[in-house]
Design an enzyme around this catalytic site. Sequence first.
Site, PDB file in Angstrom:
ATOM      1  N   ASP A 132     -21.632   2.390  -3.322  1.00 36.71           N
ATOM      2  CA  ASP A 132     -21.083   2.125  -1.992  1.00 36.71           C
ATOM      3  C   ASP A 132     -21.289   0.646  -1.644  1.00 36.71           C
ATOM      4  O   ASP A 132     -22.410   0.134  -1.746  1.00 36.71           O
ATOM      5  CB  ASP A 132     -21.842   3.034  -0.998  1.00 36.71           C
ATOM      6  N   HIS A 133     -20.235  -0.031  -1.239  1.00 33.46           N
ATOM      7  CA  HIS A 133     -20.306  -1.446  -0.818  1.00 33.46           C
ATOM      8  C   HIS A 133     -20.943  -2.360  -1.863  1.00 33.46           C
ATOM      9  O   HIS A 133     -21.852  -3.149  -1.538  1.00 33.46           O
ATOM     10  CB  HIS A 133     -21.049  -1.594   0.516  1.00 33.46           C
ATOM     11  N   ASP A 162     -16.857  -4.539  -2.499  1.00 34.25           N
ATOM     12  CA  ASP A 162     -16.599  -4.900  -1.106  1.00 34.25           C
ATOM     13  C   ASP A 162     -16.468  -6.413  -0.979  1.00 34.25           C
ATOM     14  O   ASP A 162     -17.456  -7.126  -0.826  1.00 34.25           O
ATOM     15  CB  ASP A 162     -17.731  -4.363  -0.217  1.00 34.25           C
ATOM     16  N   GLU A 212     -12.212  -2.806  -0.117  1.00 35.77           N
ATOM     17  CA  GLU A 212     -12.135  -2.808   1.352  1.00 35.77           C
ATOM     18  C   GLU A 212     -11.313  -3.992   1.827  1.00 35.77           C
ATOM     19  O   GLU A 212     -11.491  -5.111   1.374  1.00 35.77           O
ATOM     20  CB  GLU A 212     -13.553  -2.878   1.941  1.00 35.77           C
ATOM     21  N   HIS A 239     -20.432   0.920  11.037  1.00 33.15           N
ATOM     22  CA  HIS A 239     -21.598   1.585  10.437  1.00 33.15           C
ATOM     23  C   HIS A 239     -22.729   1.719  11.451  1.00 33.15           C
ATOM     24  O   HIS A 239     -22.992   0.794  12.211  1.00 33.15           O
ATOM     25  CB  HIS A 239     -22.116   0.777   9.245  1.00 33.15           C
ATOM     26  N   GLY A 240     -23.395   2.861  11.431  1.00 36.14           N
ATOM     27  CA  GLY A 240     -24.558   3.063  12.299  1.00 36.14           C
ATOM     28  C   GLY A 240     -24.217   3.887  13.531  1.00 36.14           C
ATOM     29  O   GLY A 240     -23.077   4.326  13.699  1.00 36.14           O
ATOM     30  N   ALA A 253     -18.223   6.949   9.557  1.00 36.09           N
ATOM     31  CA  ALA A 253     -17.688   8.162  10.201  1.00 36.09           C
ATOM     32  C   ALA A 253     -18.744   8.964  10.958  1.00 36.09           C
ATOM     33  O   ALA A 253     -18.395   9.892  11.686  1.00 36.09           O
ATOM     34  CB  ALA A 253     -16.991   9.041   9.167  1.00 36.09           C
ATOM     35  N   SER A 254     -20.030   8.629  10.791  1.00 32.73           N
ATOM     36  CA  SER A 254     -21.051   9.311  11.600  1.00 32.73           C
ATOM     37  C   SER A 254     -20.773   9.033  13.066  1.00 32.73           C
ATOM     38  O   SER A 254     -20.526   7.885  13.440  1.00 32.73           O
ATOM     39  CB  SER A 254     -22.449   8.768  11.278  1.00 32.73           C
TER      40      SER A 254
HETATM   41  P1  13P Z   1     -22.313   5.667   8.729  1.00 28.43           P
HETATM   42  O1  13P Z   1     -23.731   5.352   8.391  1.00 28.43           O
HETATM   43  O2  13P Z   1     -21.909   5.068  10.041  1.00 28.43           O
HETATM   44  O3  13P Z   1     -22.030   7.107   8.604  1.00 28.43           O
HETATM   45  O4  13P Z   1     -21.393   4.907   7.629  1.00 28.43           O
HETATM   46  C1  13P Z   1     -21.445   5.336   6.317  1.00 28.43           C
HETATM   47  C2  13P Z   1     -20.623   4.454   5.447  1.00 28.43           C
HETATM   48  O5  13P Z   1     -19.574   3.972   5.802  1.00 28.43           O
HETATM   49  C3  13P Z   1     -21.138   4.217   4.098  1.00 28.43           C
HETATM   50  O6  13P Z   1     -20.299   3.364   3.371  1.00 28.43           O
HETATM   51  O1  G3H Z   2     -22.110   1.548   4.489  1.00 30.48           O
HETATM   52  C1  G3H Z   2     -23.289   1.339   4.636  1.00 30.48           C
HETATM   53  C2  G3H Z   2     -24.224   2.454   4.426  1.00 30.48           C
HETATM   54  O2  G3H Z   2     -24.460   3.100   5.637  1.00 30.48           O
HETATM   55  C3  G3H Z   2     -25.459   1.987   3.715  1.00 30.48           C
HETATM   56  O3  G3H Z   2     -26.454   1.535   4.540  1.00 30.48           O
HETATM   57  O4  G3H Z   2     -27.334  -0.501   3.373  1.00 30.48           O
HETATM   58  O5  G3H Z   2     -28.719   0.793   5.029  1.00 30.48           O
HETATM   59  O6  G3H Z   2     -28.226   1.741   2.787  1.00 30.48           O
HETATM   60  P1  G3H Z   2     -27.760   0.837   3.876  1.00 30.48           P
HETATM   61 ZN    ZN Z   3     -19.364   1.887   4.572  1.00 27.27          ZN
END
Ligand code: 13P
Ligand code: G3H
Ligand code: ZN
Length: 284
Positions: free
Chosen positions: A82-83, A104, A134, A180-181, A210-211
Amino acid sequence: MSLVPMSQILIKAQAEGYAVGGFNMNNLETLQAIIEVAEEERSPVIVQLSEGAIKYVGIEYAAACVKVAAEKVTVPVALHLDHGGSFKKIVQCIRNDFSSVMIDGSKLPFADNIALVQKVVEAAGAVGVTVEAELGKIGGTEDNHTVDEREASMTVPEEAKEFVERTKVDALAIAIGTAHGPYKGKPELDFARLEAIRKLVDIPLVLHGASGVYDEDIQKAISMGICKININTDFQQAFSGKIREILNNDPKVYDPRKILGPGKEAMREKVREKIRLMGSNNRA
Ligand code: 13P
Ligand code: G3H
Ligand code: ZN
């Protein structure tokens, strides 16, 4: 089952009109919660680790654990970075059997983002690894953007079309108002922008941050072409909320299994809720 490339999971989701969770793993309990419930729900699943999570868990531990988890179940599982921030990190993940990677380059100028993604697609494509990129900037909820800045950070549909044509990337994360967050208020998604992007781009689209997005908005986004949905914070909050409760209620508890175990249970319920919301249950 062995790990599968993420494109295999997303192409089916796109054709059948549901989304698959890109669920962030941060420790063993998170992985177990994701895999166990995916199997119970007969859902394909994408287990993903950020660079921070890889640093925390260790890349060899992470890859070994996810491979064992995938072998224990009969639903398709992809292991995804991820990223990813650099070509070097991409190569390290491919070397460690990740079946999918996100590069990313969203903070780079458009042409540089394209050049970086082209390089990753060439390398990953040679070994059958899926690539997500992205375009537009999905920031954090703590970034204090003005309305104009928020608008400027979103994905431009015509650029998305050119980006996908030139990079031949497998999946595209788009910025349409999520972050994010944890959100302070209700996240407002730009559905008109999503519709415009969908008209010009036919590869699977990914929704990050999406949280905390309202259920009806998640479902609307899926109906408009989103087929991967990333969740991290909701699982982290479920886990830590339960652990906080246990420690507050019993100052004498010391066995990690009695603290982290209920944390895992709380995440299991969140995973189930998200899988059903996305409609990926009974699709394996
Ligand atoms: P959230 O932590 O806001 O759910 O985002 C997750 C995310 O986009 C991970 O790439
Ligand atoms: O997209 C980002 C994720 O929520 C990852 O977060 O870098 O704190 O592991 P993190
Ligand atoms: Zn993300």
